[in-house]
Enzyme design. Structure first.
Site, PDB file in Angstrom:
ATOM      1  N   ARG A   1       5.723 -13.428   9.660  1.00 17.93           N
ATOM      2  CA  ARG A   1       5.977 -12.048   9.471  1.00 17.93           C
ATOM      3  C   ARG A   1       7.293 -11.925  10.483  1.00 17.93           C
ATOM      4  O   ARG A   1       7.531 -12.676  11.288  1.00 17.93           O
ATOM      5  CB  ARG A   1       4.761 -11.192   9.943  1.00 17.93           C
ATOM      6  CG  ARG A   1       4.450 -11.437  11.462  1.00 17.93           C
ATOM      7  CD  ARG A   1       3.375 -10.358  11.816  1.00 17.93           C
ATOM      8  NE  ARG A   1       4.131  -8.914  11.637  1.00 17.93           N
ATOM      9  CZ  ARG A   1       3.366  -7.925  11.943  1.00 17.93           C
ATOM     10  NH1 ARG A   1       2.001  -7.971  12.110  1.00 17.93           N
ATOM     11  NH2 ARG A   1       4.004  -6.739  12.070  1.00 17.93           N
TER      12      ARG A   1
ATOM     13  N   LYS B   1       2.866   0.721  10.224  1.00 15.36           N
ATOM     14  CA  LYS B   1       3.247   2.058   9.293  1.00 15.36           C
ATOM     15  C   LYS B   1       2.348   3.188  10.267  1.00 15.36           C
ATOM     16  O   LYS B   1       3.077   4.220  10.126  1.00 15.36           O
ATOM     17  CB  LYS B   1       2.635   1.900   7.965  1.00 15.36           C
ATOM     18  CG  LYS B   1       3.643   1.290   7.158  1.00 15.36           C
ATOM     19  CD  LYS B   1       3.402   1.282   5.825  1.00 15.36           C
ATOM     20  CE  LYS B   1       2.037   0.888   5.212  1.00 15.36           C
ATOM     21  NZ  LYS B   1       2.028   0.481   3.593  1.00 15.36           N
TER      22      LYS B   1
ATOM     23  N   GLU C   1       0.652  -1.201  -0.056  1.00 18.33           N
ATOM     24  CA  GLU C   1       0.045  -0.040   0.187  1.00 18.33           C
ATOM     25  C   GLU C   1       0.845   1.333   0.171  1.00 18.33           C
ATOM     26  O   GLU C   1       1.709   1.224   0.783  1.00 18.33           O
ATOM     27  CB  GLU C   1      -0.971   0.221   1.379  1.00 18.33           C
ATOM     28  CG  GLU C   1      -1.819   1.350   1.416  1.00 18.33           C
ATOM     29  CD  GLU C   1      -2.592   1.279   2.664  1.00 18.33           C
ATOM     30  OE1 GLU C   1      -3.652   2.279   2.501  1.00 18.33           O
ATOM     31  OE2 GLU C   1      -2.273   0.450   3.438  1.00 18.33           O
TER      32      GLU C   1
END
Length: 546
Positions: free
Chosen positions: A227, A237, A7
């Site tokens: 992850r 973020k 994104e």
């Protein structure tokens, strides 16, 4: 065919780097292709600056996608697929307020809008597409299972209104797909064969499959991988953006940040990062790792490949006058790395006046023989101290007939004195941005911000160091590894800036910054003691008056 779908709402961090490197690795290993797709479905957070920096980060990681696409390229098709979902009775438009909807999902209570007619759902979706007042109250939800134990499947949202212009499509669209709706559809349309997803999405995999199945699209194969999680490191973020917006860091490329640009600016090599990530492979095991392991691997990469220089801490530096050396300096060309001639050579200046570390000078005695690194032995003949017993100046004689390998002589770092020989340096060393090893869900990260995460000190470097450019890596002898963050500007008011590169030793700081940190803490304690004494005196005075 794999894809990497970031994104564009921030810079890539080390977690994204793992996803990008794994997708690229498998695409190349099986002679396939990798698509870079910008998942730009949230106009509130996204902009072209982030797009450009993601492209820059991938170039840094030496990843060349075979194709670059945007989810926004598919907005028209995604809108039609949403209409299909509604027409076939597999979705509905809900006007329930957000908090109430959240509570209903948690308790497994069906929305009162779940059973409304297809015609009404399509009408409301048209209002959403217009961005009307009524449309902005709505969200499209998938009609799944409100009793599912996996709460992700309790009629999740698929489309919502956003009134902010999109960075590519402007104000063309008012209703936008959510990640869980857009990704599986675009994956299928783009011919993705293997969708690599980090384990945080594992509970959403059934939803991914449901979307493509219910819309009668080809189903890609999902592969989970763990992850990246590091102690004392934030990878959200949203949280990283807080530090940027509050001015707590220099920007998204701050050396304390786990962004690709941040860790590279701190001296991490792409080779070390790639080796670290690919060594984990697509394992699903979740581990809380220490950054020390990554930095230790990085040290193995840079140690044989970076040049060596000498720098002396400005604070407390002590001059040594060598009385039996001529007035004119001499020069010698020496290797920049004794064990790697390929790195090249540098010019070393020998002069009558040199500068020593204050810490080294502190314990020297008259008539003591010492070894000046890369020069030879000298004998201290005079030690000058100030009123508090600190060494302020030394005199001595070169004794090149002495044995520099003698284990009993102190080995001293030095540089030649003089304006042209002493290159001003600012050294910056960094700590973690948070003080807790692992934040729990209930923790407010703002409560654990490290307010002492930057140490800054001044040094003077040997003349040859002036040739370093921004991004060059080096080792300062007896000080550690560094990367040049700003080249020397040619004058004292334009000093070189060096950023320390960790070497894998936990919370290890150079001698100088340790002194700076200790001095800072001592000054703070002194303030606290003075404040306590003042408070006690004030209380005693008040008691006397009574």
């Amino acid at each position: 065919v794999t894809r990497f779908p970031p994104e564009p709402s921030g810079f890539l961090h080390i977690g994204h780097a793992k996803a990008a490197l794994l997708n690229n690795y498998y695409a190349r290993a099986y002679k396939g292709k990798m698509i870079l797709r910008f998942d730009d479905t949230n106009p509130r957070k996204e902009n072209d600056e982030f797009v450009q920096n993601i492209l820059k980060d991938l170039e840094t990681l030496e990843i060349k996608p075979d194709q670059i696409t945007y989810t926004s390229d598919y907005f028209e098709q995604l809108t039609k697929y949403c209409e299909q979902l509604l027409r076939e009775g597999n979705g509905y438009v809900d006007k329930t307020p957000v908090l109430e909807m959240r509570e209903e999902r948690d308790k497994g209570i069906e929305s009162k809008y779940r059973s409304q007619s297809v015609d009404e759902n399509l009408r409301l979706f048209e209002e959403m597409k217009k961005g009307s007042d009524e449309g902005q109250l709505c969200v499209v939800r998938a009609k799944m299972d409100m009793q599912a134990l996996n709460k992700v499947l309790r009629d999740p949202a698929m489309f919502r209104c956003v009134s902010v212009p999109h960075h590519r499509t402007g104000s063309t669209y008012k209703a936008y797909p959510l990640y869980d709706f857009a990704v599986p559809i675009v994956d299928s349309l783009e011919g993705i064969t293997h969708a690599l997803r980090s384990s945080e999405y594992h509970d959403r995999n059934p939803l991914y499959n449901w979307v493509v199945d219910i819309l009668k699209l080809r189903r890609p194969i999902i592969n989970d991988f763990s992850r990246v999680n590091f102690s004392f490191v934030l990878l959200s973020k949203r949280k990283l953006a807080f530090f940027v917006e509050q001015g707590l860091v220099d920007g998204w490329d701050d050396p304390r940040f786990p962004t690709v640009q941040g860790i590279v600016r701190r001296g991490l090599t792409v080779g070390a990062l790639r080796e670290f990530i690919l060594s984990q492979g697509a394992s699903k095991a979740l581990n809380l790792m220490d950054m020390d392991k990554l930095w230790a691997l990085n040290k193995k990469v840079i140690d044989p490949a970076v040049p060596r220089y000498t720098a002396i801490s400005s604070e407390g530096a002590v001059p040594l006058l060598l009385t039996n050396f001529g007035d004119e300096p001499t020069f010698k060309t020496v290797p920049r790395h004794k064990d790697n001639p390929a790195i090249g050579k540098k010019s070393l200046t020998f002069s009558k006046s040199i500068v020593l570390e204050g810490e080294d000078a502190r314990g020297l005695q008259v008539n003591e023989e010492v070894t000046l690194q890369d020069w030879g032995n000298a004998i201290i003949r005079k030690v000058t101290k100030d009123g508090e017993g600190r060494v302020t100046a030394l005199e001595g004689e070169l004794h090149l007939a002495g044995d520099p390998k003698d284990k009993n002589t102190k080995k001293l770092s030095w540089i030649s004195a003089g304006r042209d020989e002493e290159i001003p340096i600012i050294i910056r060393e960094y700590d973690f941005l948070i003080t807790k090893k692992k934040l729990e869900e209930a923790d407010k990260f703002e409560d654990f911000i490290n307010k002492d995460s930057l140490w800054e000190s001044r040094s003077i470097g040997e003349a040859a160091i002036r040739l370093l450019n921004k991004g060059d890596q080096l080792q300062l002898m007896r000080r550690g590894y560094f990367i040049c963050d700003r080249a020397y500007g040619g004058s004292p008011d334009q000093p070189m800036i060096l950023v320390q590169t960790p070497d894998g030793k936990a919370r290890q700081h150079s001698t100088l910054s340790a002194h700076v940190s200790i001095a800072y803490r001592e000054a703070e304690r002194e303030k606290e003691v003075k404040a306590a004494k003042a408070a006690a005196a004030s209380a005693a005075k008040a008691a006397t008056k009574q």
